[in-house]
Scaffold this active site. Structure first.
Site, PDB file in Angstrom:
ATOM      1  N   ARG A 267       0.848  -1.199   0.000  1.00 24.61           N
ATOM      2  CA  ARG A 267       0.000   0.000   0.000  1.00 24.61           C
ATOM      3  C   ARG A 267       0.882   1.247   0.000  1.00 24.61           C
ATOM      4  NH1 ARG A 267      -4.808   1.447   4.300  1.00 24.61           N
ATOM      5  NH2 ARG A 267      -3.148   1.221   5.852  1.00 24.61           N
TER       6      ARG A 267
ATOM      7  N   ASP B  92      -3.790   3.118  14.481  1.00 23.12           N
ATOM      8  CA  ASP B  92      -2.998   3.694  13.410  1.00 23.12           C
ATOM      9  C   ASP B  92      -3.555   5.071  13.096  1.00 23.12           C
ATOM     10  OD1 ASP B  92      -5.280   3.278  11.924  1.00 23.12           O
ATOM     11  OD2 ASP B  92      -4.379   1.832  10.535  1.00 23.12           O
TER      12      ASP B  92
END
Length: 532
Positions: free
Chosen positions: A168, A448
């Site tokens: 990603r 996160d």
């Protein structure tokens, strides 16, 4: 295999940041020419798409609401499917995600998961060293020679049947100021994608392993079309077969849920699926509807995937994907094992099992976990209820989702503990991020950037819309926020926990963003200027 075409010599990208050991093997003259070509060809278009985002948000702030596009109705009603999905990605029942840190990569590849998403984005703090070390680590993983020895002398190596690697890159909005072209900073997305593709794409393609990518934070089909063109240009430049680069798109913005057919169509020669990026999606709901007093959400712990607007989103994603021959991936289980407390740990694992059972019974083809210990927990559920590699046969013709269902607020409340938790999570995560760590365990959850964004967006929402109360009917106000922030900053500063050294800096940033008249688009943009 196709032969790389001869490159026209051009001025390479320029390195503006401090490099370290081994970075010269990533930032080679040829790689920098490749990056410069991507920037010159695509960055003007990227910036125009970001401007379109701002114009769209201004309409929402003025009272408009997201909706399905009238000009793309033919795409939604048309009979088309995505291209054939590679054999390596036919079974994705459990995927593990994590930053591009060396030990994490080895453990994730060895975890028993079908796929490892190596993350340059939300679970990584993009210091220049982190990003370049991550490229070294992934190159070594692709080449099969990645190793790590801990300070205690424990050795880590890839063994057995490793997970399929999917990378990603950063979203279109994030810059990489340490690499410039013609005096302009490059897009972090083009840097992450470009360096990984340049050094690994031929090796991966020769093994029928892609390269494969997860694409984040998109809001419109035009942004997906840009990615398609970037990948086509890279394939051409590197002498790769057209369409060998495959992509799974995270549907993690509210505008994107209204364009899922269109996004798949734009990437139809390389799309393999869509993913329910639940945490960023909740944040995007808050941000997109920040000007709408009637769209307030309760505290984070009550905004579960079973609430109506999230249930509608996930079921529409399944229906859309399976109609187009693409995989519908479920969301993240953020729980981590709780050592030393069997009762609490079993309660946490029960939540994971219930979440994965909901996903597999709804028709998802796979799911995400954040910790290797959760792989067997999720896999047991999917093995039992999905004995075949995927569930493309589950059409979900029963799903009838309207615009209003996708933007309906959910009922709930705000407790003092929920308010306080948002302050703590936003502060601790921001401080850790500034200290170079992008994936932080807090209260047995792996936080996160997405979950920190929810926390700080909710704080802004509750404080700026007025007349918002706790469950005991006491008003939520800035005095309470300022007091909680001072309290948690002192605790973090004295704790020795990750980010303790950056506690005051993080607090100042969080205070500025929360007191601002308008909710900032991303926490990571103003924080990026403070990174090494």
């Amino acid at each position: 295999m196709a032969v790389p075409k001869e490159r026209v010599v051009t001025q390479p990208a320029r390195i503006e940041g401090q490099t370290g050991p081994g970075h010269d093997r990533i930032l080679t003259p040829e790689a920098l020419v490749f990056l410069a070509g991507l920037h010159r060809r695509f960055d003007t278009r990227r910036l125009a798409l970001l401007a379109a985002r701002r114009e769209r948000q201004a309409r929402y702030d003025a009272g408009a609401l997201p909706d399905f596009r009238a000009d793309t109705a033919e795409i939604r009603s048309g009979k088309w499917t995505v291209a054939r999905i590679p054999a390596a990605l036919q079974d994705r029942r459990v995927e593990i995600t994590g930053p591009v840190e060396r030990k994490m990569i080895i453990n994730a590849l060895n975890s028993g998961a079908k796929v490892f998403m190596a993350d340059f984005e939300d679970s990584s703090a993009p210091t220049f060293a982190n990003q370049l070390d991550g490229q070294i680590n992934l190159r070594d993983a692709v080449n099969g020679n990645i190793e790590f020895t801990s300070p205690e002398g424990k050795q880590y190596r890839i063994s057995g049947n490793p997970a399929v690697l999917v990378v990603r890159p950063r979203g279109w909005h994030l810059p990489e100021r340490h690499i410039t072209v013609d005096g302009e900073p490059m897009a972090g997305a083009l840097v992450d994608f470009g360096l990984y593709a340049f050094h690994n794409a031929r090796t991966l393609q020769a093994r029928d392993r892609g390269p494969y990518f997860y694409l984040p934070k998109m809001e419109a089909m035009e942004e997906a079309a840009l990615w398609d063109d970037v990948m086509s240009a890279a394939e051409d430049e590197l002498g790769l077969p057209s369409g060998c680069m495959k992509a799974t798109v995270l549907i993690e913005t509210l505008p994107a849920v209204f364009q899922m057919h269109e996004i798949l169509h734009a990437l139809r020669n390389r799309a393999v699926g869509l993913n329910c990026g639940r945490w960023d999606y909740i944040f995007s709901y808050l941000k997109t509807l920040r000007g709408h007093r009637d769209r307030l959400l309760p505290e984070r712990g009550q905004v579960l995937m079973t609430v109506p607007f999230l249930k509608a989103y996930s079921e529409l994603l399944i229906q859309t994907c399976h109609r187009r021959g693409a995989f519908a991936m479920g969301g993240m289980a953020a729980q981590i094992p709780i050592k030393g407390d069997e009762v609490a740990n079993e309660a946490a694992m029960a939540k994971v099992r219930a979440d994965k059972l909901r996903e597999v019974q709804a028709g998802h083809d796979g799911t995400w976990v954040a910790h290797p210990a959760l792989v067997p927990v999720a896999q047991e559920i999917f093995d039992k209820y999905m004995p075949s590699p995927n569930q493309l046969n589950v059409e979900r013709a029963d799903v009838k989702v309207t615009r209003d269902q996708l933007i309906a607020p959910c009922s709930g409340s705000i407790s003092r503990a929920g308010f306080d938790n948002n302050v703590e999570v936003a502060l601790r995560y921001t401080a850790s991020w500034l200290d170079g760590q992008g994936c932080v365990p807090i209260h047995h959850l792996m936080e996160d950037a997405a979950t920190a964004e929810i926390a700080r967006a909710q704080l802004w929402q509750w404080l700026h819309h007025g007349s918002v109360e706790f469950t005991d009917h006491a008003p939520i106000n800035f005095a309470l926020f300022d007091h909680a922030l001072v309290t948690h900053t002192h605790r973090l500063r004295e704790s020795g926990l990750p980010g303790a050294a950056r506690a005051d800096e993080a607090a100042a940033l969080l205070a500025s963003l929360t007191h601002a008249d308008q909710l900032g688009d991303f926490l990571t943009l103003p924080a990026y200027d403070r990174l090494a």
